[in-house]
Design a protein around this motif. Structure first.
Motif, PDB file in Angstrom:
ATOM      1  N   SER A 186      30.766  39.427  57.797  1.00 22.04           N
ATOM      2  CA  SER A 186      29.860  40.281  56.994  1.00 22.04           C
ATOM      3  C   SER A 186      30.566  40.760  55.724  1.00 22.04           C
ATOM      4  O   SER A 186      30.497  41.941  55.350  1.00 22.04           O
ATOM      5  N   LEU A 187      31.232  39.822  55.059  1.00 20.30           N
ATOM      6  CA  LEU A 187      31.984  40.120  53.851  1.00 20.30           C
ATOM      7  C   LEU A 187      31.323  39.500  52.635  1.00 20.30           C
ATOM      8  O   LEU A 187      30.735  38.428  52.722  1.00 20.30           O
ATOM      9  N   ARG A 188      31.443  40.189  51.495  1.00 24.45           N
ATOM     10  CA  ARG A 188      31.015  39.610  50.228  1.00 24.45           C
ATOM     11  C   ARG A 188      32.198  38.877  49.594  1.00 24.45           C
ATOM     12  O   ARG A 188      33.352  39.264  49.815  1.00 24.45           O
ATOM     13  N   PRO A 189      31.930  37.826  48.805  1.00 22.78           N
ATOM     14  CA  PRO A 189      33.038  37.107  48.158  1.00 22.78           C
ATOM     15  C   PRO A 189      33.967  38.016  47.362  1.00 22.78           C
ATOM     16  O   PRO A 189      35.182  37.766  47.299  1.00 22.78           O
ATOM     17  N   SER A 190      33.422  39.064  46.765  1.00 20.46           N
ATOM     18  CA  SER A 190      34.233  39.972  45.951  1.00 20.46           C
ATOM     19  C   SER A 190      35.180  40.830  46.791  1.00 20.46           C
ATOM     20  O   SER A 190      36.078  41.479  46.252  1.00 20.46           O
ATOM     21  N   GLU A 191      34.995  40.824  48.122  1.00 18.11           N
ATOM     22  CA  GLU A 191      35.820  41.671  48.990  1.00 18.11           C
ATOM     23  C   GLU A 191      37.087  40.967  49.469  1.00 18.11           C
ATOM     24  O   GLU A 191      37.896  41.568  50.182  1.00 18.11           O
ATOM     25  N   VAL A 192      37.271  39.705  49.095  1.00 13.52           N
ATOM     26  CA  VAL A 192      38.504  38.986  49.427  1.00 13.52           C
ATOM     27  C   VAL A 192      39.028  38.310  48.173  1.00 13.52           C
ATOM     28  O   VAL A 192      38.292  38.118  47.203  1.00 13.52           O
ATOM     29  N   SER A 193      40.299  37.959  48.200  1.00 13.65           N
ATOM     30  CA  SER A 193      40.895  37.153  47.135  1.00 13.65           C
ATOM     31  C   SER A 193      41.191  35.772  47.707  1.00 13.65           C
ATOM     32  O   SER A 193      41.530  35.648  48.887  1.00 13.65           O
ATOM     33  N   THR A 194      41.055  34.747  46.883  1.00 19.48           N
ATOM     34  CA  THR A 194      41.368  33.389  47.334  1.00 19.48           C
ATOM     35  C   THR A 194      42.449  32.795  46.441  1.00 19.48           C
ATOM     36  O   THR A 194      42.557  33.128  45.260  1.00 19.48           O
ATOM     37  N   LEU A 195      43.238  31.923  47.038  1.00 18.29           N
ATOM     38  CA  LEU A 195      44.336  31.270  46.320  1.00 18.29           C
ATOM     39  C   LEU A 195      44.337  29.800  46.689  1.00 18.29           C
ATOM     40  O   LEU A 195      44.319  29.451  47.872  1.00 18.29           O
ATOM     41  N   HIS A 196      44.346  28.929  45.682  1.00 21.53           N
ATOM     42  CA  HIS A 196      44.404  27.490  45.953  1.00 21.53           C
ATOM     43  C   HIS A 196      45.781  27.128  46.465  1.00 21.53           C
ATOM     44  O   HIS A 196      46.803  27.407  45.824  1.00 21.53           O
ATOM     45  N   VAL A 197      45.816  26.510  47.641  1.00 11.81           N
ATOM     46  CA  VAL A 197      47.068  26.068  48.253  1.00 11.81           C
ATOM     47  C   VAL A 197      46.857  24.653  48.771  1.00 11.81           C
ATOM     48  O   VAL A 197      45.945  24.411  49.572  1.00 11.81           O
ATOM     49  N   GLU A 198      47.666  23.708  48.317  1.00 14.28           N
ATOM     50  CA  GLU A 198      47.572  22.343  48.814  1.00 14.28           C
ATOM     51  C   GLU A 198      47.844  22.332  50.316  1.00 14.28           C
ATOM     52  O   GLU A 198      48.645  23.121  50.820  1.00 14.28           O
ATOM     53  N   ALA A 199      47.184  21.414  51.021  1.00 16.17           N
ATOM     54  CA  ALA A 199      47.255  21.400  52.480  1.00 16.17           C
ATOM     55  C   ALA A 199      48.686  21.352  53.004  1.00 16.17           C
ATOM     56  O   ALA A 199      49.027  22.032  53.975  1.00 16.17           O
ATOM     57  N   ALA A 200      49.536  20.565  52.364  1.00 15.96           N
ATOM     58  CA  ALA A 200      50.909  20.415  52.843  1.00 15.96           C
ATOM     59  C   ALA A 200      51.709  21.714  52.749  1.00 15.96           C
ATOM     60  O   ALA A 200      52.768  21.844  53.382  1.00 15.96           O
ATOM     61  N   GLN A 201      51.209  22.702  51.984  1.00 16.39           N
ATOM     62  CA  GLN A 201      51.913  23.976  51.807  1.00 16.39           C
ATOM     63  C   GLN A 201      51.332  25.101  52.656  1.00 16.39           C
ATOM     64  O   GLN A 201      51.814  26.242  52.595  1.00 16.39           O
TER      65      GLN A 201
END
Length: 319
Positions: A138-153
């Motif tokens: 029950s979260l809005r997108p603005s309530e989290v931060s996202t970071l691009h991480v390649e799968a191997a990392q």
């Protein structure tokens, strides 16, 4: 015979380059790895090429460095939507828990991710799982931060504490779980949505694709008939024991080619089971504004290589 005579004769064919197929580290693609590493692939006609991530496979396809790749269905849809002339020639697996969200031990539920950093490969699948995860909490997108991480990392970033959760898949999911992280969501909560397919550039003759299909079926059967021997080979380099590797396989369903053919076979109106299953993903991608137009399933699906394989398999079964 002098070279000039050969050239003037016009009857000498130049050998075709091997078919180049990209795969990344995901247990659902391991039948191809097994077939290759057991010597079941003729490198003169087919090369199974290890890629760093699905993102790299997509980039290499767009740049003409690959003839095809194993991809998630959503990635195939976006690839075609972006104008690259590709076709789906087989459906190879379904995720049933092998795609997962792993979080730090103090994160007990998806709702606890409010204000936290979530790592993910920013692919269409990453966006789809993220949307489901946010709905779960029950979260809005603005309530989290996202970071691009390649799968191997993924594992390294979680161990270093640089992210609080990661959207990942096997074998990285098990590696991260063994490091003490908590599984808070997985593809069992998205039944039938995460599907992997083989995609190739349109125009490749079905006969050239037969070695690829045969490699898949050979590797899948080897995994099924002697999983312990397969795990002894495939667990190397995954940081998993053979026992743990076998456990990861329980999170997905590897599909035989006859099942794949049933999924891809089109009726006289161009309808197929794969298209019917894929429309949920199509609607999700449209809602996320990741598709610019409706999917032309009739053009996107090509079952000719599978039908050619079936003919050959039926011939072998005859007394």
């Amino acid at each position: 015979m002098p070279l000039a005579a050969v050239l003037l004769g016009g009857c000498v064919e130049m050998p075709q380059a091997p078919l180049r197929i990209g795969i990344n580290a995901w247990v659902g693609y391991d039948p191809l790895v097994l077939a290759r590493d057991q010597g079941g692939v003729d490198g003169q006609v087919l090369r199974i090429i290890d890629m760093f991530s699905n993102t790299d496979s997509l980039r290499a396809l767009r740049n003409g460095l690959l003839d095809g790749a194993a991809l998630t269905l959503d990635e195939a849809l976006r690839l075609a939507d972006g104008g690259l002339p590709v076709v789906i020639i087989a459906m190879i697996n379904q995720s049933e828990g092998a795609d997962a969200v792993l979080a730090r031990p103090d994160v007990l539920h998806a709702s606890d991710l409010r204000g936290r950093i979530i790592g993910l490969e920013k692919t269409a699948l990453g966006a789809v799982v993220l949307e489901q995860l946010l709905q779960e909490g029950s979260l809005r997108p603005s309530e989290v931060s996202t970071l691009h991480v390649e799968a191997a990392q993924h594992a390294d970033m979680m161990r270093a504490g640089r992210i609080d959760a990661v959207i990942t898949f096997e074998p990285m999911a098990s590696q991260i779980e063994q490091a003490g992280m908590r599984r808070i969501f997985d593809s069992r909560q998205m039944p039938g949505e995460i599907i992997d397919v083989l995609v190739v550039r349109r125009g490749i003759a079905p006969q050239r694709l037969l070695p690829l299909l045969q490699a898949w079926e050979r590797g899948r059967q080897a995994l099924e008939h002697d999983p312990a021997a397969a795990a002894a080979l495939l667990a190397v380099g995954t940081d998993l024991s053979e026992k743990d590797y076998l456990q990861t396989l329980k999170g997905l369903k590897l599909l035989p080619l006859d099942t794949s053919l049933r999924e891809l076979r089109q009726d006289e109106r161009g309808h197929s089971l794969l298209a019917a299953h894929g429309r949920l993903m199509e609607r999700t991608l449209q809602r996320l504004q990741l598709l610019s137009r409706p999917v032309d399933w009739k053009t996107l699906i090509d079952d000719r290589a599978l039908r050619l394989w079936q003919t050959g398999a039926a011939t072998k079964d005859q007394p």
